[in-house]
Design an enzyme around this catalytic site. Sequence first.
Site, mmCIF file in Angstrom:
data_model
loop_
_atom_site.group_PDB
_atom_site.id
_atom_site.type_symbol
_atom_site.label_atom_id
_atom_site.label_comp_id
_atom_site.label_asym_id
_atom_site.label_seq_id
_atom_site.Cartn_x
_atom_site.Cartn_y
_atom_site.Cartn_z
ATOM 1 N N GLU A 67 10.706 133.026 22.627
ATOM 2 C CA GLU A 67 9.417 132.330 22.618
ATOM 3 C C GLU A 67 9.316 131.298 23.746
ATOM 4 O O GLU A 67 8.230 131.020 24.239
ATOM 5 C CB GLU A 67 9.215 131.654 21.247
ATOM 6 C CG GLU A 67 7.761 131.431 20.893
ATOM 7 C CD GLU A 67 7.556 130.998 19.444
ATOM 8 O OE1 GLU A 67 8.170 129.990 19.033
ATOM 9 O OE2 GLU A 67 6.780 131.648 18.726
ATOM 10 N N HIS A 118 29.827 149.110 15.763
ATOM 11 C CA HIS A 118 29.574 150.427 15.183
ATOM 12 C C HIS A 118 28.098 150.806 15.215
ATOM 13 O O HIS A 118 27.693 151.754 14.556
ATOM 14 C CB HIS A 118 30.113 150.491 13.763
ATOM 15 C CG HIS A 118 31.603 150.344 13.720
ATOM 16 N ND1 HIS A 118 32.448 151.432 13.702
ATOM 17 C CD2 HIS A 118 32.396 149.255 13.764
ATOM 18 C CE1 HIS A 118 33.698 151.015 13.695
ATOM 19 N NE2 HIS A 118 33.704 149.691 13.732
ATOM 20 N N LYS A 176 -3.858 134.549 15.304
ATOM 21 C CA LYS A 176 -4.316 133.705 14.201
ATOM 22 C C LYS A 176 -5.837 133.770 14.078
ATOM 23 O O LYS A 176 -6.378 133.801 12.975
ATOM 24 C CB LYS A 176 -3.864 132.253 14.429
ATOM 25 C CG LYS A 176 -2.354 132.072 14.339
ATOM 26 C CD LYS A 176 -1.955 130.605 14.486
ATOM 27 C CE LYS A 176 -0.432 130.467 14.525
ATOM 28 N NZ LYS A 176 0.005 129.110 14.877
#
Lengths: 425, 425
Positions: free
Chosen positions: B275, B301, B417
């Site tokens: 960010e 793995h 938003k």
Amino acid sequence: MITFNLHFNTTESSKQDKHDSHFIQEKDSVFHKILEEKESHKSGYYDLPYDTKALQDCSTYMQDNAEILKDLTHIIIIGIGGSSLGLKAIDTMLYHLPHRNDIALKFLEHTDPIKIQKSLKRIRIQTSLFIVISKSGMTIETTSLMKYCLWRYNLLEPNLKKRLLIITDKSSILESWANENHIKTITINKNIGGRFSVLSAVGVVPLKILGYKVEEILDGAKILQDSFLARKEEHILEKAIFMANNHNTLPINILFSYSSSFRDFNLWYVQLWGESLGKINEKGKKVGLTPISLIGSIDQHSFLQLIIEGKNDKTITFLGINHNNYHEIVIPDIKMKGLESTDFVNDIPFAKLLSAQEKATMRVLDEDNLPVDSIQIDSLNEHNIGALIMYYELLTSAVGCIFEINTYDQPAVERGKKILSQMLR
Amino acid sequence: MITFNLHFNTTESSKQDKHDSHFIQEKDSVFHKILEEKESHKSGYYDLPYDTKALQDCSTYMQDNAEILKDLTHIIIIGIGGSSLGLKAIDTMLYHLPHRNDIALKFLEHTDPIKIQKSLKRIRIQTSLFIVISKSGMTIETTSLMKYCLWRYNLLEPNLKKRLLIITDKSSILESWANENHIKTITINKNIGGRFSVLSAVGVVPLKILGYKVEEILDGAKILQDSFLARKEEHILEKAIFMANNHNTLPINILFSYSSSFRDFNLWYVQLWGESLGKINEKGKKVGLTPISLIGSIDQHSFLQLIIEGKNDKTITFLGINHNNYHEIVIPDIKMKGLESTDFVNDIPFAKLLSAQEKATMRVLDEDNLPVDSIQIDSLNEHNIGALIMYYELLTSAVGCIFEINTYDQPAVERGKKILSQMLR
């Protein structure tokens, strides 16, 4: 039901990628390469949804050991990577189902002593079952943790051996050892790679003991594969061609899943995608696509800024659930002075807010012409999860065919093992 | 003590990057840009290790509320992103310390109803403290979850208000609301961004209540920053210059941490790195470095194959602990017929195996000339963790200065938003 949507132009590829790569572009060619893999049994995963051996073996095991299974409080899986990720993914996605037994599922996969102590904290041997899952039986984490449990819980004592079950490759060294020591074993075929093994006994046996309707998982996988083979899931081929042919400019794929239930599924995807596709191909070229796991809405607050304003080097796959089935918790209609601008969510179920957050984020990325696709599941049940797993396995195989790699091995991991053993000897 | 090692040639950059970028290359210039940021208070995080306000506020709060705090069984943090990740990271790293209180720390950060129900399962209001952490007080997840708790636990009842504490920006709307409703509030300065706020009251207050020696965390951060300002931590500048100037060919940074204790620290790093650095810079160019969190040995793995044989587009940072302090669990000396090749770890502590796995993996990547660096901590205590946090904050600021971006905002997150509120209205 699952709905798949590609929001990008599947025939597009960047200048750099056009110049650089000479990969297959035709859906038919990719389809036939997959068909070849399936028919030559290069990987055995294609056969698993049609195979009833694991279910039969499991059923026999459960009948023979009914007495142990009836009082079980804990199952401890000793296994790592492909031997644990798929099973964990399914249990986390389906854990809310009412027929899931009240047995705690623990994983011993980490050699970190802090984690080992924590995982074994509440284990009482008299109500526990240890399941060792290892294809070769030679994975150092798994053998070390198995030895530790053999010692700590005296699992080789005659009356405790029945608390141990081993799932391994047919004719592996581990199978021989188990046979000699009269420990119950269930085997899988050698051509089923770890990360493609979740629909074999590796997943089937523990999931069945936990009470899941494993037949429906296999059926969901079967229907998706049949549909793909009938050329009714062309979006898989289109997505694979787009991703492989843009691998230089879009080297990263994000799986952005909007539910904490997908947390472990995302990790399964990371292994499947990363370890299968990160290879040196037939022409000696290093290829691969880097997988990233995000959970929404929470990771909107950590990663979204980078997706939107950072370098455009990512494809983004949204995975969501139709939240109509989860409407029990509602945001109360409380008005707080000064904070009126947050009132638009009042009286809305949290599940609806989460779905809307997924759609809003998808729309922002769409507006910026970022390469987005979406997978929407109507509800988290066995059938849909089986289909979701098969979808990702087929997609991975398709990209692998285009890259001209062996999708099913992991040669680079072996080198570290040799150095490790030199260092500790 | 922490040891930092760069295994790459810090002056190298690829042809493509040389051609493409015109970023600062000199350590002095980067250093002076950071100094400018610090002195102009562009971000307040630089001041936090020297600031005693949070500790004083906390001490006053704890004295005034001693009665509530003495029987506490649960702290529930309502906060997301920068308001929760740092605190969670520190608690997970230091949880093993004997002076950590026996209080469960829960986080309400997710709007996922399944997760909400699970987090609140065992909460009894008479022994719980709810801490709402929000800089603006306008984050939709935080306000929704706060409203839910206000309703579910009647937190606005006069005798229950003391079970609520609010940590927010000085003069925020949330502070006004809290003051009007006589709810205890502790404030932080507006120029401390969420993801750089862990050493402010955001982290200090909950950590102090949990029993940690917070003064030592701040002291560790202070010593590292002082050392950097005295030009004794030049590796930070060198690493930042290398990473920024190779951002085209090495767009991904992996933090490969060898202990499950780093799990949440890795997530804090992902937000900080992603960010802060994913931005459109002063010249209108999209820049950024994509962070990936891995935990060893388990992710060997799943991801190692891709690092070694996939496209070389990653820098890899190893983070490890000197495991001499954790030698209590040992792999037992059990020999299994056929499996003798795994006996080289017998009688070795698990912690030593884990350290050896880290070193072996690092050596493989070194042999392939992949750009590796390492951070080794002698033990997980308050002092070292403070230094580790400051190290990563300074490194992020340094890369941000080179990229010519505002490291401390997140403009792209705001668009979603607005769409969300349109969709739900």
